[in-house]
Design a protein around this motif. Structure first.
Motif, mmCIF file in Angstrom:
data_model
loop_
_atom_site.group_PDB
_atom_site.id
_atom_site.type_symbol
_atom_site.label_atom_id
_atom_site.label_comp_id
_atom_site.label_asym_id
_atom_site.label_seq_id
_atom_site.Cartn_x
_atom_site.Cartn_y
_atom_site.Cartn_z
ATOM 1 N N ALA A 58 -26.916 1.865 -25.154
ATOM 2 C CA ALA A 58 -27.912 3.443 -26.278
ATOM 3 C C ALA A 58 -26.549 3.545 -27.000
ATOM 4 O O ALA A 58 -26.847 4.577 -28.063
ATOM 5 N N ALA A 59 -25.254 2.715 -27.581
ATOM 6 C CA ALA A 59 -24.541 2.933 -28.310
ATOM 7 C C ALA A 59 -24.495 1.817 -29.533
ATOM 8 O O ALA A 59 -23.938 0.793 -28.645
ATOM 9 N N ASP A 88 -27.656 2.654 -38.212
ATOM 10 C CA ASP A 88 -28.857 2.191 -38.362
ATOM 11 C C ASP A 88 -30.135 3.376 -38.415
ATOM 12 O O ASP A 88 -31.252 2.471 -39.065
ATOM 13 N N ASP A 89 -29.885 4.444 -38.031
ATOM 14 C CA ASP A 89 -30.819 5.383 -38.085
ATOM 15 C C ASP A 89 -30.678 6.325 -38.411
ATOM 16 O O ASP A 89 -29.625 6.661 -37.665
ATOM 17 N N PRO A 90 -31.181 6.798 -39.161
ATOM 18 C CA PRO A 90 -31.058 8.307 -39.614
ATOM 19 C C PRO A 90 -30.323 9.766 -39.057
ATOM 20 O O PRO A 90 -30.144 10.250 -38.755
ATOM 21 N N PHE A 91 -31.455 9.212 -37.862
ATOM 22 C CA PHE A 91 -31.561 10.027 -36.410
ATOM 23 C C PHE A 91 -30.402 9.729 -34.940
ATOM 24 O O PHE A 91 -30.045 10.132 -34.660
ATOM 25 N N ASP A 92 -29.128 8.588 -36.044
ATOM 26 C CA ASP A 92 -28.272 8.751 -34.943
ATOM 27 C C ASP A 92 -27.189 9.460 -34.884
ATOM 28 O O ASP A 92 -27.329 10.309 -36.169
ATOM 29 N N VAL A 93 -26.322 9.737 -34.484
ATOM 30 C CA VAL A 93 -25.538 10.867 -34.043
ATOM 31 C C VAL A 93 -24.045 10.522 -33.621
ATOM 32 O O VAL A 93 -24.343 9.654 -33.023
ATOM 33 N N PRO A 94 -22.513 10.499 -33.821
ATOM 34 C CA PRO A 94 -21.369 10.384 -33.095
ATOM 35 C C PRO A 94 -21.682 11.078 -32.367
ATOM 36 O O PRO A 94 -21.188 11.648 -31.777
ATOM 37 N N VAL A 95 -21.286 9.926 -31.484
ATOM 38 C CA VAL A 95 -20.223 10.420 -29.903
ATOM 39 C C VAL A 95 -18.952 10.636 -30.013
ATOM 40 O O VAL A 95 -17.943 11.503 -29.377
ATOM 41 N N GLU A 140 -20.834 0.286 -32.779
ATOM 42 C CA GLU A 140 -19.348 1.026 -33.115
ATOM 43 C C GLU A 140 -19.492 0.088 -34.037
ATOM 44 O O GLU A 140 -19.835 -1.202 -34.006
ATOM 45 N N ARG A 141 -18.760 1.264 -35.684
ATOM 46 C CA ARG A 141 -18.655 0.386 -36.523
ATOM 47 C C ARG A 141 -18.296 1.381 -37.221
ATOM 48 O O ARG A 141 -18.781 2.611 -37.476
ATOM 49 N N GLY A 142 -16.630 1.229 -37.752
ATOM 50 C CA GLY A 142 -15.751 1.356 -38.610
ATOM 51 C C GLY A 142 -14.525 2.448 -38.076
ATOM 52 O O GLY A 142 -14.735 3.144 -38.623
ATOM 53 N N GLY A 143 -15.372 2.345 -36.531
ATOM 54 C CA GLY A 143 -14.269 3.202 -35.943
ATOM 55 C C GLY A 143 -15.312 4.129 -35.017
ATOM 56 O O GLY A 143 -14.296 4.826 -34.813
ATOM 57 N N THR A 144 -16.497 5.025 -36.035
ATOM 58 C CA THR A 144 -17.303 5.576 -35.030
ATOM 59 C C THR A 144 -18.396 5.253 -34.099
ATOM 60 O O THR A 144 -18.807 4.057 -34.273
ATOM 61 N N VAL A 145 -18.423 5.955 -33.062
ATOM 62 C CA VAL A 145 -19.567 5.395 -31.812
ATOM 63 C C VAL A 145 -20.810 6.132 -32.552
ATOM 64 O O VAL A 145 -20.021 7.145 -32.031
ATOM 65 N N TRP A 146 -21.742 5.554 -32.513
ATOM 66 C CA TRP A 146 -22.961 5.756 -32.469
ATOM 67 C C TRP A 146 -24.255 5.809 -31.541
ATOM 68 O O TRP A 146 -23.802 4.756 -30.918
ATOM 69 N N ASP A 163 -29.580 20.269 -42.026
ATOM 70 C CA ASP A 163 -29.349 21.282 -41.679
ATOM 71 C C ASP A 163 -28.324 21.438 -40.816
ATOM 72 O O ASP A 163 -26.952 22.832 -41.228
ATOM 73 N N TYR A 164 -27.437 20.945 -40.091
ATOM 74 C CA TYR A 164 -26.611 20.810 -38.400
ATOM 75 C C TYR A 164 -25.484 20.139 -39.587
ATOM 76 O O TYR A 164 -23.836 19.803 -38.822
ATOM 77 N N GLY A 165 -25.600 19.332 -40.495
ATOM 78 C CA GLY A 165 -24.284 18.759 -40.998
ATOM 79 C C GLY A 165 -24.807 17.019 -40.364
ATOM 80 O O GLY A 165 -23.385 16.245 -40.109
ATOM 81 N N GLU A 166 -25.496 16.458 -40.242
ATOM 82 C CA GLU A 166 -25.929 15.034 -39.067
ATOM 83 C C GLU A 166 -25.916 14.264 -39.752
ATOM 84 O O GLU A 166 -25.629 13.280 -39.892
ATOM 85 N N GLN A 167 -25.860 14.221 -41.553
ATOM 86 C CA GLN A 167 -25.499 13.418 -42.223
ATOM 87 C C GLN A 167 -26.706 11.875 -42.162
ATOM 88 O O GLN A 167 -26.382 11.161 -41.534
ATOM 89 N N PRO A 168 -27.920 12.580 -42.197
ATOM 90 C CA PRO A 168 -28.583 11.239 -42.401
ATOM 91 C C PRO A 168 -28.983 10.499 -43.302
ATOM 92 O O PRO A 168 -29.419 9.124 -42.370
ATOM 93 N N ASP A 169 -28.066 10.278 -44.317
ATOM 94 C CA ASP A 169 -28.203 9.351 -44.704
ATOM 95 C C ASP A 169 -26.861 8.430 -45.005
ATOM 96 O O ASP A 169 -26.241 7.735 -46.067
#
Length: 398
Positions: free
Chosen positions: A150-151, A193-200, A153-159, A182-188
């Motif tokens: 469900a996640a 892999d997907d704009p709606f992935d978020v960091p764990v 890892e890329r470059g030290g971040t687990v998405w 608006d919540y600073g989630e950086q979709p770009d």
């Protein structure tokens, strides 16, 4: 007739003499019947302690407090977990602007928040976890999500893989992207892999707090903090997830999705208490915009009990456009309730007996209909009004 003995200390309940006590009443919340066996587990999204408490905060915590009290009134234990998000980029920025270390700054803000909650008779939660004390739990969550696929890892971040989460939130793609940004989630962000992935778990840059992890030095993601703390305190599922309606997307849907992906338990929350946003001059009350009415300022203009009633005397899910005369109305409603409580109960609607002393509380138990309950209490008076005042804790606010 004596009860028939079935064994040492055991009797046949069908043979007992006398009436059994009535069953405890149950609650409904958002169409969900909250029948509880054992303890009720509530997770309340708490504060990010970078400023003093505003009316929007107070609304969420007063409503959650009412729900917990009602659950206790049904004869069950209500275990409330209300978190403190004290690892957060906005908090770091606010502390830096004031020349303070974020830990020290956050503790001072927590103290002010605690004073406001005590004034409004909000009970101390059974658990108040801090994000900085659950760094290891977030790392466990990240590894569990990686193991489950469900996640990544890329470059030290687990998405966390969030494409399906966003599509299932009931928003069209463009609206979801707007709220995400608006919540600073950086979709770009280029690593997603997907704009709606978020960091764990995310990489920390200079000046940001950082802890060692299997993926390098970093810090938790916002949604992962809440998911980890809820799982650590309550286990794999909860009865009620509470917070402001503005947090439904993206925060609550991602907390729920991470918890379910990690445990396999669905639904993570049996019911939700999403409190309508508080607005001032047509805009949501929020620290980020400075569009605030502070609780401490309001308490110089009205009694704590009146402010608590002003928050509760409405449907919890509806937005509230705050106006100063709301406090005057609440003071009058409070005085009317006190007068009704001191009067004798009126006869029942058929005029054939005493009014039901539980009539007002029955309205509150039905999806927290406080306005309806107040009207019943005012019309009935006596014990019905006294019971409502006690359940709403209007005599405890000080």
């Amino acid at each position: 007739m004596a009860a028939r003995q079935l064994g040492p200390g055991v009797t046949d309940p069908t043979q007992r003499v006398g009436a059994l006590p009535p069953p405890h009443p149950t609650l409904t919340l958002g169409g969900v019947r909250l029948g509880i066996v054992g303890a009720a587990r509530l997770y309340v999204c708490g504060i990010t302690p970078y400023d003093v408490t505003h009316l929007g905060h107070a609304a969420t915590f007063v409503w959650s407090d009412l729900l917990a009290g009602l659950l206790r009134g049904t004869g069950v234990e209500a275990r409330v977990c209300r978190n403190i998000t004290d690892v957060d980029d906005v908090l770091m920025d606010a502390a830096r602007a004031r020349g303070r270390h974020y830990d020290e700054f956050a503790l001072g803000q927590e103290a002010v928040f605690g004073q406001s909650m005590r004034a409004l008779a909000v009970a101390t939660p059974q658990a108040e976890p801090h994000a900085r004390h659950h760094i290891g739990t977030v790392q466990q969550l990240a590894q569990t999500l990686l193991d489950a696929g469900a996640a990544y890892e890329r470059g030290g971040t687990v998405w966390f893989r969030g494409g399906e989460v966003a599509s299932g939130a009931g928003l069209d793609h463009d609206e979801a992207l707007r709220r995400f940004a608006d919540y600073g989630e950086q979709p770009d962000h280029p690593d997603k892999d997907d704009p709606f992935d978020v960091p764990v778990w995310q990489v920390s840059t200079d000046g940001q707090p950082a802890w060692p992890s299997p993926w390098g030095w970093g810090r938790p993601g916002w949604h992962a903090e809440c998911a980890a703390m809820a799982l650590a305190v309550h286990g794999g599922s909860i009865d009620v997830l509470a917070g402001g309606s503005d947090l439904v997307f993206p925060h609550h849907v991602y907390v729920t999705a991470m918890a379910s992906a990690a445990t396999g338990v669905t639904p993570f929350a049996r019911a939700t208490l999403h409190v309508g946003e508080v607005r001032l001059e047509g805009r949501k009350m929020a620290k980020s915009t400075g569009n605030l009415v502070l609780v401490d300022d309001l308490l110089t203009r009205c009694s704590p009990a009146a402010l608590r009633l002003a928050i509760l005397d409405r449907r919890y899910a509806d937005p509230w456009e705050y106006r100063p005369d709301d406090l005057d109305r609440a003071e009058q409603r409070l005085a009317d309730l006190y007068r009704a409580a001191g009067a004798s109960s009126t006869a029942g609607t058929a005029g054939t007996g005493d009014a039901d002393p539980d009539a007002a509380l029955a309205r509150v138990r039905d999806d927290l209909d406080v306005p309806g309950a107040v009207e019943v209490a005012l019309a009935t008076g006596g014990e019905a009004a006294r019971r409502l005042i006690a359940v709403l804790r209007l005599g405890d606010a000080r």
